[in-house]
Design an enzyme around this catalytic site. Structure first.
Site, PDB file in Angstrom:
ATOM      1  N   GLY A  45       0.822  -1.152  -0.023  1.00 32.08           N
ATOM      2  CA  GLY A  45      -0.065   0.051  -0.137  1.00 32.08           C
ATOM      3  C   GLY A  45       0.826   1.144   0.041  1.00 32.08           C
ATOM      4  CG  ASP A  46       3.696   4.244   1.589  1.00 34.25           C
ATOM      5  OD1 ASP A  46       4.030   4.924   0.635  1.00 34.25           O
ATOM      6  OD2 ASP A  46       3.054   4.956   2.387  1.00 34.25           O
ATOM      7  CG  ASP A  47       6.984   5.297  -1.247  1.00 29.39           C
ATOM      8  OD1 ASP A  47       6.590   5.538  -2.270  1.00 29.39           O
ATOM      9  OD2 ASP A  47       7.587   5.789  -0.426  1.00 29.39           O
ATOM     10  CB  SER A  64       3.492   5.147  -2.581  1.00 23.20           C
ATOM     11  OG  SER A  64       2.705   5.558  -1.784  1.00 23.20           O
TER      12      SER A  64
END
Length: 468
Positions: A250-252, A286
């Site tokens: 859900g992110d980098d 991201s």
């Protein structure tokens, strides 16, 4: 125009690559680590009363087993074997000269009870917890001041069961910053390999103040909407190799960091000599590879090659802000394939998020000598959003042999401000501040480029995605 036939074939090939250990001639800078190193002493977690039913809490069993194995640290080290089963546990500490080995059907499960994740001091380069003032929860697998640590196995699984933490985050009921799944502090000779990591409460693998770290042949997954579930975050660390990884979070997917504002400036430990090779992944929120936004100790000598991203927000991103200070320099990204990516290349200079009111807004970051070359993309919304700082231009940005097929040919593909640099063989046409040709006059201003590449770039003019 969207090229659906082309896209299907690209995705099929990327899927096949995700299940294989694939090689690209001449691309790897990483030495193969010996995750299967034989330790002269070995025990099984069940010898210490652990029960692999997914219900019994086994924190004491892990702690007692590792305490026992500490007596062999100066006798060639030891191995803790985790057999098939579902082993529920709270946070536990590793020791030097230890191999934590998971069997193929072994699953280590993080406890859903926050009391099983102790609160520890904040990192000195951050000055506080990343999410909240004060301390932070200790990672599930934790180590400090260690040498020669291996976390590996026969593709077993470590599952943080992070959904309860994500709920507390969304509901704003956290009392302390969420824990990572694996964090090693001030350690050297670290190998993390041949495992699957799932559902981290926060960042998944976080080596901080570490040297000589290898992360290879790992799969990292979390729901694409899970908050801040970064994949691998080298932080104020050097000589880090990340290779043959498949990450969907859900992110980098990978974020290179080095401390936060005045605390990172004061601590002054950069991240340097970071190698990323053969990364496949997706992130709807991201970037595939990010630098920052916490980069106040400096980031340099980053080499990333053979990057394949699908269905993602951003390909490559540098994040910073006034107050960060520090620098990002000597970054080289090559051989990147993007499919269904919103923004291929992004520099963000006003990322914000400061630890407290004591940061110095006049501490401006230095961003220079960033080279991105040999990039192809299909169904790209925006080629580049490159935002430097007024009075603090990002300089010597070099883009070479980049071909991006856009979803909308009517909109402006590049948005550039306060950046300076050079380009060759970029399609769609680059913004004015980067239009000066790299070759032959300015190749020495570009990191990791030289005049001999001029002939090969001419040969590759107009490259496109391969017609698989």
């Amino acid at each position: 125009m969207r090229r659906s036939f082309h896209l299907v074939h690209v995705v099929l090939v990327l899927g096949l690559l995700g299940d294989a250990s694939w090689n690209v001639k001449g691309s790897s800078h990483c030495k193969t680590s010996n995750s299967g190193e034989i330790r002269p002493h070995s025990v099984t977690i069940t010898e210490f009363g652990a029960v692999g039913d997914g219900v019994t809490l086994n924190t004491k069993a892990f702690q007692n087993a590792i305490f026992y194995l500490n007596s062999f640290a100066d006798k060639g080290g030891a191995k803790l074997f985790v057999p098939a089963g579902r082993w529920l546990t709270g946070s536990f500490h590793l020791i030097s000269h230890l191999t934590l080995w998971l069997d193929k059907d072994a699953v280590i499960l993080g406890s859903p009870n926050s009391d099983d994740w102790p609160v520890i001091d904040s990192l000195p380069s951050y000055g506080r917890g990343r999410e909240l003032p004060g301390g932070r929860h200790q990672s599930l697998i934790f180590g400090r001041n260690l040498t020669d640590v291996i976390i590996s196995g026969d593709y077993g699984t470590i599952d943080g069961q992070g959904s309860v933490w994500w709920d507390w985050f969304h509901n704003k009921t956290l009392n302390h910053t969420r824990p990572h799944l694996v964090e090693l502090i001030n350690s050297t000779g670290v190998v993390i390999s041949n495992l699957t990591f799932l559902n981290s409460p926060f960042w998944t693998i976080h080596p901080v103040y570490c040297s000589h770290v290898a992360v290879q042949n790992v799969t990292i997954r979390a729901p694409l909407d899970s908050p801040n579930t970064d994949g691998i975050d080298p932080d104020s660390s050097d000589n880090v190799c990340i290779q043959d990884c498949h990450i969907s979070t859900g992110d980098d997917l990978i974020a290179i960091k080095s401390g936060w504002d005045e605390y990172g400036i004061s601590y002054g430990r950069p991240s340097t000599n970071i190698t990323i090779n053969r990364l496949i992944g997706e992130t709807r929120q991201s970037a595939g590879i990010a630098i920052g936004s916490e980069m106040s100790g400096g980031v340099s000598e980053v080499h990333a090659e053979n990057i394949h991203l699908i269905h993602s927000k951003t390909g490559i991103r540098i994040k910073t802000s006034p107050g960060r200070g520090g620098y990002v320099r000597n970054v080289y990204v090559s051989n990147m394939t993007l499919v269904d990516v919103d923004i291929a290349i992004r520099f963000t200079s006003q990322y914000g998020e400061h630890p407290d009111e004591f940061y110095d807004p006049n501490a401006l970051p230095v961003i220079e000598r960033i080279t991105i070359k040999d990039v192809v993309g299909e169904n790209i919304t925006l080629a580049g959003l490159l935002e430097g700082l007024e009075g603090d231009n990002f300089v010597n940005i070099c883009l070479s042999n980049i071909t991006l097929n856009m979803t909308n040919s009517e909109s402006s593909p590049w948005n550039c401000s306060f950046v300076q640099g050079y380009s060759d063989l970029v399609s769609p046409e680059i913004c004015d501040s980067l239009k000066q040709r790299i070759y032959p006059e300015y190749s020495s201003d570009c990191y990791h480029l030289s005049n001999h590449l001029w002939s090969s770039n001419n040969q590759n003019r107009g490259a496109r995605l391969l017609p698989w």
